[in-house]
Motif scaffolding. Structure first.
Motif, short mmCIF file in Angstrom:
data_model
loop_
_atom_site.label_atom_id
_atom_site.label_comp_id
_atom_site.label_asym_id
_atom_site.label_seq_id
_atom_site.Cartn_x
_atom_site.Cartn_y
_atom_site.Cartn_z
N TRP A 62 0.85 -1.19 0.00
CA TRP A 62 0.00 0.00 0.00
C TRP A 62 0.89 1.23 0.00
O TRP A 62 1.79 1.37 0.83
N ASN A 63 0.61 2.13 -0.91
CA ASN A 63 1.42 3.33 -1.07
C ASN A 63 0.76 4.52 -0.39
O ASN A 63 -0.43 4.79 -0.59
N LYS A 64 1.54 5.25 0.40
CA LYS A 64 1.00 6.42 1.09
C LYS A 64 0.83 7.58 0.11
O LYS A 64 1.77 7.94 -0.61
N ILE A 65 -0.36 8.18 0.11
CA ILE A 65 -0.59 9.31 -0.79
C ILE A 65 -0.94 10.59 -0.05
O ILE A 65 -0.97 11.66 -0.65
N LEU A 66 -1.17 10.49 1.27
CA LEU A 66 -1.43 11.70 2.04
C LEU A 66 -1.19 11.40 3.51
O LEU A 66 -1.70 10.40 4.03
N ASP A 67 -0.42 12.26 4.16
CA ASP A 67 -0.17 12.15 5.60
C ASP A 67 -0.23 13.56 6.17
O ASP A 67 0.62 14.40 5.86
N SER A 68 -1.22 13.85 6.99
CA SER A 68 -1.41 15.22 7.48
C SER A 68 -0.29 15.67 8.41
O SER A 68 -0.16 16.87 8.68
N ALA A 69 0.52 14.72 8.91
CA ALA A 69 1.63 15.08 9.79
C ALA A 69 2.87 15.53 9.03
O ALA A 69 3.82 16.03 9.64
N GLU A 70 2.86 15.37 7.72
CA GLU A 70 4.03 15.76 6.93
C GLU A 70 4.26 17.26 7.00
O GLU A 70 3.33 18.06 7.13
N GLN A 71 5.54 17.66 6.86
CA GLN A 71 5.87 19.08 6.90
C GLN A 71 5.26 19.83 5.73
O GLN A 71 5.03 21.05 5.82
#
Length: 610
Positions: A569-578
């Protein structure tokens, strides 16, 4: 039965009014040439006259027992709720949206908007320059709060006394049509909020004409509208004609029906079912689907169930349960009706079944509430994190941006837009607006003004403690309260506000591009929760498209095992990212089955199966 003033062209106008208790009603032309014209009483108490030498713009009253009253179906009140009605020629407006076909319900991104606080000009025309900005970040449907004529210049709109008349201070009929025409040219549908459960208290002369009210039921606003008692046929006709009037003359794409739980009808055919039938017939006639969306506190699927299965046939309804449980998880509030909501399990149920209370005991209401909505299509439910009621019915009018930090605002956006339901945003939510949305009115009656002031304070009792000072209370009659509530539109280009706007824009793009998100279905959704860790997990799919969402409502890191099927599974959005001004991510870019991972506090992450 058509009611009101229908301009026929060539200086001819037909006037029709329902006044069954009277034997004599006359048309009083006020301007340009003062004269009285007798009306003829016909079947079921309808009075009619076709008058000559009556041009658009003519001002008139109806004369009953030597008193002059505005038309209850007035199309315009240029001098306010106590002044004369005006003849309007709806055929004279030149529409340019000839190719408009509407937005399907399942594709809607709804934006709730109040004309009087959306811009400093507080007019329909002033909204038009902002339509492209709304479209560019993803809005394709505007839900406009009520525009029916209310007293004074500022009001939420739920005190309207003339359901057919466009508010004069907003610009009147042609300005409203200009706004709708411009919205359609931008690819934006317009839903109008209408009030069929009560009339506003000032300028309301409707009871002079007929039995519009019944004492058989009571509402928070007094006697109920008479939909099933003696002579209710004229009342039912009045409101059905009103619904059709907006859809026909203003090219409105749908109606939001305010507080239908305060519409009482024990007749064999409920007024909402009759209205739905009439709107469906109009949809067929014009070749464009027109929608009815109910605000309902009942948690009752009969509102939206098809009529052949005993329902009213309304297209969709607001789902307050979703808002309430998401709000409590984000804010920790447990006052008032929020006491019934607190757990991630409830949010998981809201994602999977729609209603949290489906014949369950409510401690706040002290009774069982709701029924099972799990089999109703997901697009029949409109959900939100904020709306005019949930913000404006707080004493300080606080938005989520006042109550939670930036990480939680991003989490709220993900919780809303990754759901399988039709999302509704409250104006300014998309960039974290800092202006409150307070309650305000502009009544002219001093006793009514004082009653409003005291009534609002009493309503706040469950949500605010005794230590709240009067200095914090904004006077609903003061224009400064309107000014405080006006959007600071320029914020959308600054700092965290701009980042939040970009996050909303990206989430909406994903809803439209990923089949697993675009397909609104509860059947292809799994939702689970780990309440001890305040963690909610979603798996949605459509054919070969799969997405996995983890939402952490905790104020600390949470470690868990991903409950996903085989494959990567590929990550496409992480709200914790800078990139999103987050603290930095801990979730891996590539996720595998049963992998132990750690998610940052008050964040969400979205994966797509490769």
């Amino acid at each position: 039965m058509k009611i009101g003033a229908s301009y026929l062209g060539n200086g001819t106008c037909e006037f029709t009014v329902w006044a069954p208790a009277h034997e004599k009603v006359s048309l009083q032309i006020v301007s340009p040439n003062n004269r009285i014209i007798p009306m003829e009483k016909g079947e079921q108490g309808y009075f009619k006259v076709v008058a000559e030498d009556v041009l658009p713009g003519t001002l008139y009253f109806y004369k009953i027992a030597d008193s002059d009253y505005p038309d209850p179906a007035s199309h315009y009140q240029p001098e306010g709720v106590h002044g004369p009605s005006q003849v309007i020629d709806h055929n004279s407006f030149k529409w340019t949206d000839v190719q408009w076909s509407g937005i399907p319900l399942e594709d809607m991104i709804i934006y709730e908007l109040h004309v009087g606080t959306f811009t400093k000009e507080r007019t329909f025309e002033a909204i038009i320059p902002r339509l492209q900005d709304l479209r560019d970040f993803g809005v394709n449907t505007i839900e406009i709060m009520p525009v029916a004529q209310f007293p004074g210049d500022h009001n939420w709109g739920y005190d309207g006394a003339y359901p057919f008349a466009v508010q004069n201070s907003y610009g009147g009929p042609d300005s409203f049509k200009n706004f709708i025409d411009a919205a359609h040219k931008q690819g934006i549908s317009v839903i109008l909020d209408v009030v069929y459960n009560h009339f506003g208290p000032e300028g309301n002369y409707i009871s002079q004409y007929g039995p519009y009210f019944t004492e058989a039921y009571k509402t928070p606003w007094g006697s109920a509208i008479n939909f099933d008692d003696v002579q209710s046929y004229g009342v039912r006709n009045y409101f059905i004609e009103n619904a059709l009037y907006w859809l026909q003359n203003y090219k409105i794409d749908g109606l939001r029906l305010d507080a239908i739980h305060a519409i009482y009808d024990l007749g064999a055919k409920h007024i909402l079912q009759e209205m739905a039938d009439e709107v469906a017939q109009l949809s067929e006639t014009i070749g464009r689907k027109l929608y009815l969306i109910a605000e309902s506190d009942l948690n009752d699927v009969r509102v939206i169930r098809e009529k052949q299965f005993g329902g009213f046939g309304i297209d969709a309804q607001w789902n307050d349960d979703f808002h309430h449980v998401l709000h409590t998880l984000l804010t920790g509030e447990q006052r008032g009706y929020y006491q019934d909501y607190s757990s991630c399990e409830q949010l998981a149920k809201a994602y999977k079944e729609s209603f949290v209370y489906s014949w369950h005991y409510s401690a706040t209401r002290k009774r069982y509430r709701g029924n099972d909505a799990s089999q109703q299509p997901a697009q029949q439910f409109v959900v939100c994190t904020q709306n005019h009621d949930q913000v404006g019915n707080r004493m300080l009018g606080e938005r989520l941006s006042h109550l939670v930090n930036f990480e939680a605002l991003k989490l709220a956006a993900g919780g809303l837009l990754l759901s399988p339901y039709v999302p509704l945003l409250f104006m300014g939510e998309e960039y974290g607006e800092t202006s409150p949305f307070l309650y305000f009115v502009s009544h002219s009656d001093p006793d009514l003004v004082e009653a409003v002031r005291q009534g609002r304070k009493e309503e706040f009792a469950d949500f605010h403690s005794e230590i709240d000072s009067d200095q914090e209370y904004s006077d609903p009659v003061s224009f400064s309260t309107v000014e405080k509530s006006t959007l600071k539109w320029e914020l959308r280009n600054e700092g965290q506000h701009q980042v939040l706007l970009e996050l909303y824009k990206y989430l909406i793009q994903l809803r439209r591009s990923l089949p697993a998100l675009k397909n609104l279905s509860k059947e292809t959704l799994e939702a689970s929760a780990v309440d001890d860790e305040k963690l909610v997990l979603l798996h949605r799919w459509h054919q070969e498209s799969h997405i996995f969402v983890a939402m952490n409502f905790n104020d600390k890191d949470v470690t868990f095992k991903a409950n996903i099927s085989g494959g990567n599974w590929n990550k496409i959005l992480d709200s914790a990212e800078q990139k999103w001004m987050g603290p930095g991510y801990t979730m891996p870019n590539l996720l595998m089955e049963a992998q132990e991972v750690t998610i940052k506090p008050q964040s969400f992450v979205l994966y797509q199966k490769l």
